[in-house]
Design an enzyme around this catalytic site. Structure first.
Site, PDB file in Angstrom:
ATOM      1  N   GLU A  77      91.915 -43.264-112.086  1.00 12.96           N
ATOM      2  CA  GLU A  77      92.342 -41.874-111.764  1.00 12.96           C
ATOM      3  C   GLU A  77      91.378 -40.975-111.451  1.00 12.96           C
ATOM      4  O   GLU A  77      91.865 -39.717-110.887  1.00 12.96           O
ATOM      5  CB  GLU A  77      93.049 -41.586-113.218  1.00 12.96           C
ATOM      6  CG  GLU A  77      91.985 -41.649-114.347  1.00 12.96           C
ATOM      7  CD  GLU A  77      92.097 -42.715-115.062  1.00 12.96           C
ATOM      8  OE1 GLU A  77      92.257 -44.006-114.397  1.00 12.96           O
ATOM      9  OE2 GLU A  77      91.929 -42.874-116.324  1.00 12.96           O
ATOM     10  N   ASN A  78      90.308 -41.168-111.438  1.00 12.63           N
ATOM     11  CA  ASN A  78      89.186 -40.088-110.811  1.00 12.63           C
ATOM     12  C   ASN A  78      89.135 -40.108-109.348  1.00 12.63           C
ATOM     13  O   ASN A  78      88.441 -39.302-108.802  1.00 12.63           O
ATOM     14  CB  ASN A  78      87.834 -40.150-111.310  1.00 12.63           C
ATOM     15  CG  ASN A  78      87.431 -41.778-110.913  1.00 12.63           C
ATOM     16  OD1 ASN A  78      87.954 -42.830-111.137  1.00 12.63           O
ATOM     17  ND2 ASN A  78      85.898 -41.901-110.709  1.00 12.63           N
TER      18      ASN A  78
END
Lengths: 216, 227
Positions: free
Chosen positions: B50-51
């Site tokens: 998700e980064n």
């Protein structure tokens, strides 16, 4: 207007006590460390900081916390810095915790002229307490307000002479969103190249979002 | 009896069988981070973090680690052919927009209606939620990989979660060291049990009400002696 070029020390002089400041980065990746350090040398404090994390103990934004510059932290994950929990329990720091996707979208909305939006995230949980919940097509959505800041401090890889930005790998994270959502955006970069040197197809943040560029 | 660490791997190995060839997958921290080691031959999954990275490659050797090429657990990773980078907003749009096929996550409790509690323990100040709420709401399949009971032996599959919720009704599969349960039409169904445990013992360790699939699959989870 194309971006101006300043030193970190010059740029952070524009930040006033009591300001709301967005700071990019996921963990310590993509944090504008020179700007963070430059602000540390000013008397500015009482800041509301919008950032996914507050660094580590004494690292990144953890330095601002230790220096007592942060009044309120808005973000999604402060667990990596035990100083945050301690300051919170001592009543020295207000904390507003948001789901990370809601946090991103609130910043994107803030930079895009959208006042609020409905997201399914957090419906039925403690983080939706007191918020308007509305059903669309049989599913529950939570109304979330956009986030904006007085100043955004972001980290990019390269800028051209106009202030167009490209990023480096996963150091991109929140930076392009925060660039859009502040009255004044200050971008720290590793390198400045002539206009035309960046492939126009690959520019991530067009210069309209960037006011000031700082290098070393 | 397998050790605590071996049990984590037993759960991860079984959770990996829930993934299909071509799935875009987000793996949570803890047991889920082990799942990638057990993806069966012939199945290729595409990892999302998700980064802001899709096609996450394996961890590098320490001298090749790049502090700006990390996964959401802040561990160094590598690029694969076809890796892409994007901002966090686009990354979470992928989740909420239903573009992630599956996520494997840990949990503290799962209720018999599929509610998940995975982020906060009462009595402790927990100032981190991260992307967990967005992930379980958005991923098409939510595979919970967790130990069947707490360290104190209390059931984690419960009638109602007593811990703060991550999301309501989002769990699709629960994989533990003892069994596999699926949610079908909002009801918890036991579909598989390890051959090291009998049904009465499983019921004692499971506070949630569940139905049983007929015939129930009985599988060997562990080559050694479990007891």
């Amino acid at each position: 207007m194309p971006a101006k070029f300043e030193t970190p020390r010059e740029a952070v002089r524009r930040i006033r006590s009591g300001a709301t400041v967005m700071v990019g980065g996921f963990g310590l990746s993509g944090v504008p460390v020179k700007l963070v350090d430059a602000l540390l040398e000013t008397p500015v404090g009482d800041l509301t900081v919008i950032s996914n994390n507050i660094g580590t103990p004494g690292g990144g934004l953890g330095k601002w916390l230790r220096a007592g510059k942060i009044k309120k932290a808005i973000g999604s994950y402060f667990t990596t810095n035990p100083d945050v929990g301690r300051a919170y329990l001592e009543g020295k720091l207000e904390v507003q915790l948001m789901p990370q996707g809601t946090f991103c979208e609130a910043i994107r909305a803030g930079g895009s002229g959208i006042a609020a939006f409905y997201t399914p995230t957090a419906a039925g949980t403690d983080l939706a307490a007191g918020k308007e919940v509305r059903e669309f097509d049989g599913k529950l959505y939570v109304l979330e307000r956009a986030l904006r800041a007085d100043v955004a401090l972001i980290k990019a890889y390269k800028a051209d002479e106009l202030g167009n930005l490209v990023y480096y790998k996963t150091a991109r994270n929140f930076n392009p969103l925060m660039a859009m959502a502040a009255d004044l955006t200050i971008a720290e970069v590793d390198e400045v190249v002539p206009a035309g040197a960046l492939d126009p197809e690959c520019i991530v943040t067009p210069h309209v979002f960037v006011d000031i560029v700082v290098t070393g | 009896m397998p050790t605590e660490e071996q049990i984590r791997h037993i759960i991860a190995r079984r959770a990996a069988l829930e993934l299909n060839d071509g799935d875009v997958v987000n793996l949570g921290i803890g047991i889920p981070s082990l799942v990638n080691n057990y993806v069966p031959p012939g199945v290729r999954i595409h990892l999302h973090s998700e980064n802001g990275i899709l096609e996450v490659g394996p961890s590098p050797s320490p001298e090749k680690a790049d502090p700006n090429l990390i996964n959401a657990s802040r561990q160094p990773v590598t690029e694969l052919p076809g890796t892409s980078y994007f901002d966090s907003g686009l990354s979470f749009a992928m989740m909420r927009g239903g573009h992630i096929d599956a996520t494997v996550i840990g949990a503290l409790q799962v209720s018999e209606t599929g509610d998940i509690a995975s982020w906060a323990v009462p009595g402790k100040t927990v100032l981190g939620v991260g992307g967990a709420m967005d992930l379980v709401v958005g991923a098409k399949r939510v595979i919970v990989a967790m130990q069947h009971t707490t360290k104190e032996g209390a059931p984690k599959l419960v009638p109602r979660c007593t811990l703060p919720l991550t999301a309501k009704g989002e769990a699709d599969v629960v994989v533990t060291e003892h069994a596999v349960f699926r949610f079908r039409n909002g009801r918890l169904v036991l579909v598989e049990i390890g051959d090291h445990i009998d049904l009465d013992t499983l019921r004692r360790l499971t506070a949630a009400n569940f139905e049983m699939e007929e015939p129930l699959r009985v599988v060997s989870r562990w080559e050694g002696d479990w007891k």
